[in-house]
Motif scaffolding. Sequence first.
Motif, PDB file in Angstrom:
ATOM      1  N   ILE A 137       0.832  -1.202   0.000  1.00 27.18           N
ATOM      2  CA  ILE A 137       0.000   0.000   0.000  1.00 27.18           C
ATOM      3  C   ILE A 137       0.867   1.253   0.000  1.00 27.18           C
ATOM      4  CG2 ILE A 137      -1.599   1.363   1.414  1.00 27.18           C
ATOM      5  CD1 ILE A 137      -2.898  -1.288   2.253  1.00 27.18           C
ATOM      6  N   GLN A 138       1.908   1.224   0.824  1.00 26.46           N
ATOM      7  CA  GLN A 138       2.820   2.369   0.878  1.00 26.46           C
ATOM      8  C   GLN A 138       3.524   2.578  -0.459  1.00 26.46           C
ATOM      9  OE1 GLN A 138       6.184   1.877   3.516  1.00 26.46           O
ATOM     10  NE2 GLN A 138       6.285   4.080   3.939  1.00 26.46           N
ATOM     11  N   PHE A 154      -2.432  13.577  -4.891  1.00 26.18           N
ATOM     12  CA  PHE A 154      -2.518  12.516  -3.894  1.00 26.18           C
ATOM     13  C   PHE A 154      -3.150  11.274  -4.491  1.00 26.18           C
ATOM     14  CE2 PHE A 154      -3.197  16.657  -1.912  1.00 26.18           C
ATOM     15  CZ  PHE A 154      -2.095  16.728  -1.083  1.00 26.18           C
ATOM     16  N   PHE A 155      -2.625  10.146  -4.094  1.00 25.58           N
ATOM     17  CA  PHE A 155      -3.241   8.876  -4.460  1.00 25.58           C
ATOM     18  C   PHE A 155      -3.029   7.902  -3.315  1.00 25.58           C
ATOM     19  CE2 PHE A 155      -2.880   4.514  -5.962  1.00 25.58           C
ATOM     20  CZ  PHE A 155      -4.127   4.354  -6.533  1.00 25.58           C
ATOM     21  N   PHE A 156      -4.121   7.281  -2.876  1.00 27.52           N
ATOM     22  CA  PHE A 156      -4.028   6.272  -1.828  1.00 27.52           C
ATOM     23  C   PHE A 156      -4.725   5.014  -2.342  1.00 27.52           C
ATOM     24  CE2 PHE A 156      -4.980   3.865   1.920  1.00 27.52           C
ATOM     25  CZ  PHE A 156      -3.926   4.127   2.779  1.00 27.52           C
ATOM     26  N   GLU A 159      -8.484   0.636  -2.350  1.00 32.19           N
ATOM     27  CA  GLU A 159      -9.099  -0.658  -2.689  1.00 32.19           C
ATOM     28  C   GLU A 159      -8.306  -1.810  -2.055  1.00 32.19           C
ATOM     29  OE1 GLU A 159     -11.879  -1.470  -4.105  1.00 32.19           O
ATOM     30  OE2 GLU A 159     -12.465   0.635  -4.359  1.00 32.19           O
ATOM     31  N   LEU A 160      -7.002  -1.699  -2.086  1.00 34.73           N
ATOM     32  CA  LEU A 160      -6.176  -2.731  -1.453  1.00 34.73           C
ATOM     33  C   LEU A 160      -6.355  -2.704   0.063  1.00 34.73           C
ATOM     34  CD1 LEU A 160      -4.112  -4.962  -1.471  1.00 34.73           C
ATOM     35  CD2 LEU A 160      -2.292  -3.266  -1.741  1.00 34.73           C
ATOM     36  N   LEU A 161      -6.409  -1.513   0.635  1.00 33.03           N
ATOM     37  CA  LEU A 161      -6.638  -1.413   2.078  1.00 33.03           C
ATOM     38  C   LEU A 161      -8.021  -1.955   2.441  1.00 33.03           C
ATOM     39  CD1 LEU A 161      -5.643  -0.442   4.844  1.00 33.03           C
ATOM     40  CD2 LEU A 161      -6.674   1.775   4.344  1.00 33.03           C
TER      41      LEU A 161
END
Length: 527
Positions: A137-138, A154-156, A159-161
């Motif tokens: 994720i990081q 920004f992009f987080f 979906e994986l989290l």
Amino acid sequence: MAALSGSRVDNSNIRKKSGSVKLLLKKKLELILESRKNANILFDILEYLQSNQEDELLCAIRTCETLFSTLLERRDLYIGQLPKEEEALTAEYSAEEKYKIWMRHRYHDCVKQLLELMVHTSFQVKEATLCTLLKFIQMEGGQPLVKADWDESFFFPHELLKSVVEHLLQIDEDSSLLIARFQEFLEYDDVRYYVMISVNVYVSMIMQKMKEAVLPVFQQNVFSLISSVVLPDKESEMNNFLVKPKGELEEWRAAKLKEHKGAFERMWLGFLKHKLPSSLYKKVLVILHETILPHMRKPVLMIDFLTAAYEVGGAISLLALNGLFVLVHEHNLEYPDFYKKLYSLLEPTVFHVKYRARFFHLTNLFLSSTHLPLYLVAAFVKRLSRLALTAPPQALLMVIPFICNLIRRHPACKVLIHRPSGPEGLSEDPYIMKEEDPAKCRALESSLWELKTLQNHYHPDVATAAMAISQPLSVTEVDISELLDISADEMVAKAMKNRSKVVPLEFQPVRGLFGKKDIMSQYFILE
């Protein structure tokens, strides 16, 4: 001895095998990173993620973490809408694009297998898997795999989290230990924000799928996770991010305290709108006024949950009233039936339950205001006095000072003591014990003859405490905090320590040959 020796040999073989697998995976990793021609070796590494040996699994997880972290950093994974592998072979893609598409598919295969390992029987495997996924994720946040349609800083990879959160919240398996390990990641402001959003969506989906049935294990897992969410007090404190922002923080929702509070509120309300197991009601209500309400934008929205919790009964009803009390006094909630509900909780069983101390601590808090109407205080005083007739001694040592404190706060209640023409027994008492409305129970027409009766109690400490109403009450209240937890064992232990000089006997002890005034006893001793 032979069996023990054989055991040592087996363990040695396992260690050797583990060491050989570690070296083997390290060599394969080096080959893949060294040349794209060796990409197919990746299948060998992924195969170890299905091993039955814990040591092999751990080696494979660490190898995958190193491999894909390096590939992400190199930008060797396809960026954008990922085409199917079959399409990549037939469509017009360059050799480099085909490699990146293939490698990203393998990355997805790895992530899928890691998510499956989050329910492995070994906690070490689950812990290593969790840390690896958070590492991905990081890395994805720093090197996004998608192209945004607009220019954003920004992009987080939420979906994986979200997938990680869903595998943490197992329906039929306790995940509290793994959730406790995950708590340290909630210190990151961006992780916390997207976890709150993911929990809200997932809980709603599961409860709807299960047709609102009570799911004790699942709901306990959810509580373990969301109860560990702690919001900062100021927005200036929000500067700890797993994915390092590249632009102005003002543009990112995850960096705004207002957005965090909104997500926090929706998460808790979404969880509490469903029916909970009794044990969870207690856990939620205990932390409600300190951990949940202060971080909500509109705390009064908890009224539906607290009203439903009161209907459960017992200790849960009392704890629900505590939450209602906070809403009434600190958030201006209008709840006219509050003291009526508290009054109805005063039953004979209240002296025999394990939460007795907490009950009377909160009741003392609720009745601490000197602006309560006289009829209401009189109703509580009278009801407690009536219940005292059948209460155990350890409870009476607390209840009697409790009643006297109420009279001290409201001197007008002394009319219940100084009423010579009042009732002297149960048959003459106008007080209606079965009446649930304190305004209609006629307590002010009665007297505290029950406390007068307790002056003849078999236990001397209780009788002494009841004598307080026969004397002018002091202005200073008695501190009942030390009396709330008195137990029968403590009373027995105290009585055992007391050494009485005069012991009751069934006969007259000998005091001399000729009675009490026997002059012979001055010169002779009977042996």
